[in-house]
Design a protein around this motif. Structure first.
Motif, PDB file in Angstrom:
ATOM      1  N   GLN A  56      16.679 -37.480  29.381  1.00 26.24           N
ATOM      2  CA  GLN A  56      15.324 -37.936  29.082  1.00 26.24           C
ATOM      3  C   GLN A  56      15.311 -38.888  27.894  1.00 26.24           C
ATOM      4  OE1 GLN A  56      12.929 -34.443  28.584  1.00 26.24           O
ATOM      5  NE2 GLN A  56      12.934 -33.916  30.758  1.00 26.24           N
ATOM      6  N   ASP A  57      16.119 -38.597  26.874  1.00 20.93           N
ATOM      7  CA  ASP A  57      16.189 -39.495  25.725  1.00 20.93           C
ATOM      8  C   ASP A  57      16.776 -40.840  26.116  1.00 20.93           C
ATOM      9  OD1 ASP A  57      15.157 -37.475  24.137  1.00 20.93           O
ATOM     10  OD2 ASP A  57      17.127 -36.672  23.677  1.00 20.93           O
ATOM     11  N   SER A  58      17.786 -40.841  26.986  1.00 21.77           N
ATOM     12  CA  SER A  58      18.394 -42.101  27.424  1.00 21.77           C
ATOM     13  C   SER A  58      17.399 -42.925  28.223  1.00 21.77           C
ATOM     14  CB  SER A  58      19.641 -41.810  28.262  1.00 21.77           C
ATOM     15  OG  SER A  58      20.604 -41.090  27.522  1.00 21.77           O
ATOM     16  N   ILE A  59      16.630 -42.263  29.088  1.00 19.06           N
ATOM     17  CA  ILE A  59      15.617 -42.985  29.874  1.00 19.06           C
ATOM     18  C   ILE A  59      14.525 -43.537  28.952  1.00 19.06           C
ATOM     19  CG2 ILE A  59      13.856 -42.717  31.658  1.00 19.06           C
ATOM     20  CD1 ILE A  59      15.689 -40.648  32.977  1.00 19.06           C
ATOM     21  N   ALA A  60      14.161 -42.761  27.948  1.00 13.79           N
ATOM     22  CA  ALA A  60      13.145 -43.239  26.994  1.00 13.79           C
ATOM     23  C   ALA A  60      13.652 -44.456  26.218  1.00 13.79           C
ATOM     24  CB  ALA A  60      12.763 -42.119  26.031  1.00 13.79           C
ATOM     25  N   VAL A  61      14.914 -44.442  25.824  1.00 11.11           N
ATOM     26  CA  VAL A  61      15.486 -45.589  25.112  1.00 11.11           C
ATOM     27  C   VAL A  61      15.541 -46.812  26.020  1.00 11.11           C
ATOM     28  CG1 VAL A  61      17.598 -46.458  24.064  1.00 11.11           C
ATOM     29  CG2 VAL A  61      16.780 -44.191  23.496  1.00 11.11           C
ATOM     30  N   GLN A  62      15.915 -46.608  27.281  1.00  7.08           N
ATOM     31  CA  GLN A  62      15.948 -47.725  28.228  1.00  7.08           C
ATOM     32  C   GLN A  62      14.562 -48.340  28.413  1.00  7.08           C
ATOM     33  OE1 GLN A  62      17.107 -46.564  32.155  1.00  7.08           O
ATOM     34  NE2 GLN A  62      16.980 -48.622  32.994  1.00  7.08           N
ATOM     35  N   ALA A  63      13.555 -47.488  28.570  1.00  6.29           N
ATOM     36  CA  ALA A  63      12.190 -47.993  28.730  1.00  6.29           C
ATOM     37  C   ALA A  63      11.722 -48.726  27.476  1.00  6.29           C
ATOM     38  CB  ALA A  63      11.241 -46.844  29.057  1.00  6.29           C
ATOM     39  N   TYR A  64      12.123 -48.238  26.311  1.00  8.17           N
ATOM     40  CA  TYR A  64      11.707 -48.912  25.068  1.00  8.17           C
ATOM     41  C   TYR A  64      12.340 -50.294  24.946  1.00  8.17           C
ATOM     42  CZ  TYR A  64      11.591 -50.058  20.116  1.00  8.17           C
ATOM     43  OH  TYR A  64      11.426 -50.709  18.930  1.00  8.17           O
ATOM     44  N   LEU A  65      13.626 -50.404  25.274  1.00 10.51           N
ATOM     45  CA  LEU A  65      14.297 -51.699  25.161  1.00 10.51           C
ATOM     46  C   LEU A  65      13.785 -52.712  26.179  1.00 10.51           C
ATOM     47  CD1 LEU A  65      17.992 -50.630  24.522  1.00 10.51           C
ATOM     48  CD2 LEU A  65      16.299 -51.395  22.862  1.00 10.51           C
ATOM     49  N   GLN A  66      13.193 -52.252  27.264  1.00 11.40           N
ATOM     50  CA  GLN A  66      12.649 -53.149  28.279  1.00 11.40           C
ATOM     51  C   GLN A  66      11.151 -53.391  28.093  1.00 11.40           C
ATOM     52  OE1 GLN A  66      13.786 -51.214  31.926  1.00 11.40           O
ATOM     53  NE2 GLN A  66      15.704 -52.347  32.070  1.00 11.40           N
ATOM     54  N   SER A  67      10.595 -52.988  26.992  1.00 13.02           N
ATOM     55  CA  SER A  67       9.156 -53.106  26.765  1.00 13.02           C
ATOM     56  C   SER A  67       8.840 -54.361  25.959  1.00 13.02           C
ATOM     57  CB  SER A  67       8.635 -51.868  26.037  1.00 13.02           C
ATOM     58  OG  SER A  67       9.226 -51.768  24.747  1.00 13.02           O
ATOM     59  N   LYS A  68       7.550 -54.693  25.923  1.00 18.36           N
ATOM     60  CA  LYS A  68       7.097 -55.839  25.124  1.00 18.36           C
ATOM     61  C   LYS A  68       7.244 -55.577  23.633  1.00 18.36           C
ATOM     62  CE  LYS A  68       3.738 -57.799  28.357  1.00 18.36           C
ATOM     63  NZ  LYS A  68       2.317 -58.196  28.563  1.00 18.36           N
ATOM     64  N   PHE A 122      21.623 -60.863  19.517  1.00 15.24           N
ATOM     65  CA  PHE A 122      20.520 -60.167  20.174  1.00 15.24           C
ATOM     66  C   PHE A 122      20.934 -58.757  20.584  1.00 15.24           C
ATOM     67  CE2 PHE A 122      18.312 -64.307  21.753  1.00 15.24           C
ATOM     68  CZ  PHE A 122      17.872 -64.520  20.460  1.00 15.24           C
ATOM     69  N   SER A 123      22.149 -58.597  21.077  1.00 12.27           N
ATOM     70  CA  SER A 123      22.628 -57.259  21.478  1.00 12.27           C
ATOM     71  C   SER A 123      22.695 -56.314  20.290  1.00 12.27           C
ATOM     72  CB  SER A 123      24.000 -57.377  22.143  1.00 12.27           C
ATOM     73  OG  SER A 123      23.944 -58.145  23.320  1.00 12.27           O
ATOM     74  N   GLN A 124      23.181 -56.817  19.136  1.00 14.04           N
ATOM     75  CA  GLN A 124      23.250 -55.974  17.941  1.00 14.04           C
ATOM     76  C   GLN A 124      21.865 -55.517  17.499  1.00 14.04           C
ATOM     77  OE1 GLN A 124      25.770 -54.688  16.522  1.00 14.04           O
ATOM     78  NE2 GLN A 124      27.543 -55.882  17.231  1.00 14.04           N
ATOM     79  N   PHE A 125      20.912 -56.426  17.530  1.00 14.89           N
ATOM     80  CA  PHE A 125      19.552 -56.061  17.138  1.00 14.89           C
ATOM     81  C   PHE A 125      18.969 -55.018  18.095  1.00 14.89           C
ATOM     82  CE2 PHE A 125      19.587 -59.862  14.483  1.00 14.89           C
ATOM     83  CZ  PHE A 125      18.851 -59.445  13.388  1.00 14.89           C
ATOM     84  N   LEU A 126      19.158 -55.193  19.386  1.00 11.72           N
ATOM     85  CA  LEU A 126      18.618 -54.237  20.350  1.00 11.72           C
ATOM     86  C   LEU A 126      19.275 -52.865  20.218  1.00 11.72           C
ATOM     87  CD1 LEU A 126      18.289 -56.517  23.510  1.00 11.72           C
ATOM     88  CD2 LEU A 126      16.462 -55.668  22.056  1.00 11.72           C
ATOM     89  N   ILE A 127      20.561 -52.824  19.920  1.00 11.48           N
ATOM     90  CA  ILE A 127      21.239 -51.534  19.714  1.00 11.48           C
ATOM     91  C   ILE A 127      20.681 -50.840  18.473  1.00 11.48           C
ATOM     92  CG2 ILE A 127      23.449 -50.480  19.141  1.00 11.48           C
ATOM     93  CD1 ILE A 127      24.797 -52.524  20.951  1.00 11.48           C
ATOM     94  N   SER A 128      20.415 -51.594  17.419  1.00 13.28           N
ATOM     95  CA  SER A 128      19.818 -50.985  16.225  1.00 13.28           C
ATOM     96  C   SER A 128      18.413 -50.452  16.516  1.00 13.28           C
ATOM     97  CB  SER A 128      19.778 -52.006  15.086  1.00 13.28           C
ATOM     98  OG  SER A 128      18.923 -53.101  15.422  1.00 13.28           O
ATOM     99  N   TYR A 129      17.648 -51.168  17.353  1.00 14.23           N
ATOM    100  CA  TYR A 129      16.329 -50.670  17.736  1.00 14.23           C
ATOM    101  C   TYR A 129      16.447 -49.370  18.514  1.00 14.23           C
ATOM    102  CZ  TYR A 129      14.976 -55.500  16.662  1.00 14.23           C
ATOM    103  OH  TYR A 129      14.782 -56.707  16.053  1.00 14.23           O
ATOM    104  N   ALA A 130      17.426 -49.312  19.396  1.00 13.02           N
ATOM    105  CA  ALA A 130      17.626 -48.088  20.180  1.00 13.02           C
ATOM    106  C   ALA A 130      18.017 -46.919  19.278  1.00 13.02           C
ATOM    107  CB  ALA A 130      18.693 -48.324  21.249  1.00 13.02           C
ATOM    108  N   GLN A 131      18.858 -47.178  18.283  1.00 18.65           N
ATOM    109  CA  GLN A 131      19.253 -46.111  17.366  1.00 18.65           C
ATOM    110  C   GLN A 131      18.067 -45.592  16.563  1.00 18.65           C
ATOM    111  OE1 GLN A 131      22.492 -47.267  14.895  1.00 18.65           O
ATOM    112  NE2 GLN A 131      22.932 -45.195  14.193  1.00 18.65           N
TER     113      GLN A 131
END
Length: 500
Positions: free
Chosen positions: A201-213, A283-292
């Motif tokens: 569930q946490d992984s799905i939530a992180v995926q949805a967050y990274l694909q959001s506006k 961009f990948s580094q920034f998105l990984i930090s957002y996910a963390q």
């Protein structure tokens, strides 16, 4: 008379032959003549006899497939359309044997210099040439349609992919959302605690967050996502207008940021594309930090709720213990004694001691009085001791009575102090239990901590990953071919439905 009739019949048959009737019409005329029991010697004779009888054998000719031989001048009103006449022209007409002419008169067939076999061969050759001509025309039309609707769009797409499209560099990365090791877990939850199902569930939530506006806007504010894709040297299809809305920017974001979650392995795979390889890795580094940060926020909120409840129970237990202790001190100060039970026990002990002394003095007084001539001084002294002991015991009993009776008696105060002490002991146990609960909750919250670990770090690419020129060109060709085939089938079905 017989010769004139036969001559008129031959003349009518020749006129009917020149009408250019089709084979289907002649067969229909023969069947109608047989139905009316007319003695027809040929198909043309059947037409003649039916007309003499006043019967029109072609009253439904507009519903039949009419064939008009090429070069014949017939009335086209009997044919439904020019296309049907051309299709029918390819069908060979049935030939009938000429009617024998009467003796002494030339046969009508002798007027035609061509034999029936030559005429039939000429008509077959004409039909074959017409079929070949129509086939070439249809193939040319088909080729033109395929070129206009399939080949030309495919060539344009291939030209775009090979010559116009801006190369895009992608950066691949993989990360996992893991749970802290739980040594105290047991049962079914313990079986799943070390697997990917515990954090799905946490992984799905992180995926949805990274694909959001929200993630797109944050990436734009911190890394300049819109500024990168609005550069002039990017092709118009992949370029973002400077005045574009957030929805347009979000469509570009979804096209260039692809995130997928693998439930079998529990891995989140992310691919970020950009016009420059270093920018894609950034961009990948920034998105990984957002996910963390998102993972930390999810686990922190859960831990705060659990620990907050436990600490609230601890504060309540401390307050109740403090109130119980204050009540005990207040009761002890109210009676001016710290131990009412000890005072009562001391009074009882004193009364018992003085009663024993009184008994001894009374026995001693009785012994002195039993003498014939007792010592008067001793008798009086012993009697005085007895009176003093009795007075002292009476005072002690009065004090004991005052301590055991009344609202403010030592007995009542002792009971209240005992109840206060029991309440204080209970509050001590509750406080100890609350302390243990807080410690257990903190340990459990630490076990439930989620953290993000990066399995594959984003690295700048050396060669562009997009566009895939050959694959995209073939895909465009297949798409246009499918669209053309679908439209052709639909049009064919509609024509069949309308014609029926």
């Amino acid at each position: 008379m017989s010769s004139a009739t036969e001559h008129a019949a031959a003349t009518d048959i020749e006129a009917i032959k020149r009408e250019g009737l089709t084979g289907r019409q002649l067969r229909l005329a023969r069947r109608v003549a047989q139905t009316n029991d007319l003695p027809a010697t040929s198909d043309f004779d059947a037409v003649r006899l039916l007309r003499l009888r006043g019967i029109d054998p072609f009253k439904r000719a507009n519903m039949l497939e009419l064939v008009v031989p090429q070069g014949s001048k017939t009335d086209v009103a009997t044919t439904p359309s020019a296309d049907r006449s051309q299709v029918a022209a390819r069908q060979p007409l049935p030939q009938t044997s000429p009617v024998p002419a009467p003796a002494g008169r030339p046969s009508p067939a002798s007027a035609d210099p061509m034999s029936p076999a030559e005429r039939r061969n000429r008509e077959i050759r004409s039909i074959q040439l017409d079929i070949a001509r129509r086939r070439r025309r249809k193939m040319a039309l088909l080729g033109a349609r395929l070129g206009a609707f399939v080949l030309v769009p495919s060539i344009i797409a291939g030209y775009y992919y090979y010559a116009v499209a801006t190369p895009m560099y992608s950066s691949q990365s993989e990360f996992l959302v893991l749970k802290a090791d739980s040594t105290g877990a047991s049962g079914f939850g313990g079986l799943l605690s070390g697997t990917q199902f515990a954090t799905s569930q946490d992984s799905i939530a992180v995926q949805a967050y990274l694909q959001s506006k929200e993630a797109m806007r944050r990436l734009d504010d911190e890394a300049g996502f819109r500024a990168h894709f609005t550069q002039d040297w990017i092709d118009p299809i992949q370029r973002l207008d400077p005045d574009a809305s957030n929805d347009d920017a979000y469509s570009i974001y979804k096209r260039n940021v692809k995130i997928g979650y693998d439930p079998t392995e529990g891995v989140v795979r992310m691919e970020v594309s950009a016009a420059e390889p270093a920018v894609a890795a950034q961009f990948s580094q920034f998105l990984i930090s957002y996910a963390q940060e998102k993972v930390n926020h999810l686990s922190e909120q859960k831990r705060a709720d659990q620990v907050g409840d436990a600490e609230g129970a601890l504060r309540l237990a401390e307050q109740q213990r403090r109130e119980a202790q204050s009540q005990l001190v207040k009761l002890q100060q109210q009676g001016a004694v710290l131990d009412p039970e000890g005072v009562i026990a001391s009074l009882r002990s004193q009364i018992n001691t003085f009663e024993l002394q009184l008994q001894q003095k009374r026995l001693e007084l009785a012994a002195l009085q039993d003498n014939a001539r007792p010592n008067q001084a001793k008798v009086e002294g012993t009697a005085a001791d007895v009176k003093r002991l009795e007075f002292l015991i009476r005072e002690l009993n009065e004090r004991m009575t005052d301590a055991s009776q009344g609202e403010n008696s030592l007995a009542s105060l002792s009971v209240q102090i005992q109840m206060a002490q029991a309440d204080l002991a209970t509050r001590d146990m509750m406080l100890q239990s609350a302390l243990q609960q807080v410690e257990q909750t903190r340990m459990e919250a630490n076990r439930q901590v989620r953290y993000l670990t990066t399995a594959v770090e984003p690295v700048p690419a050396d060669t562009p990953s997009y566009p895939r020129r050959f694959e995209n060109t073939i895909l465009a060709f297949l798409i246009f071919s499918g669209i053309y085939l679908l439209c052709a089938l639909t049009a064919s079905i509609l024509r069949e439905q309308v014609s029926s």
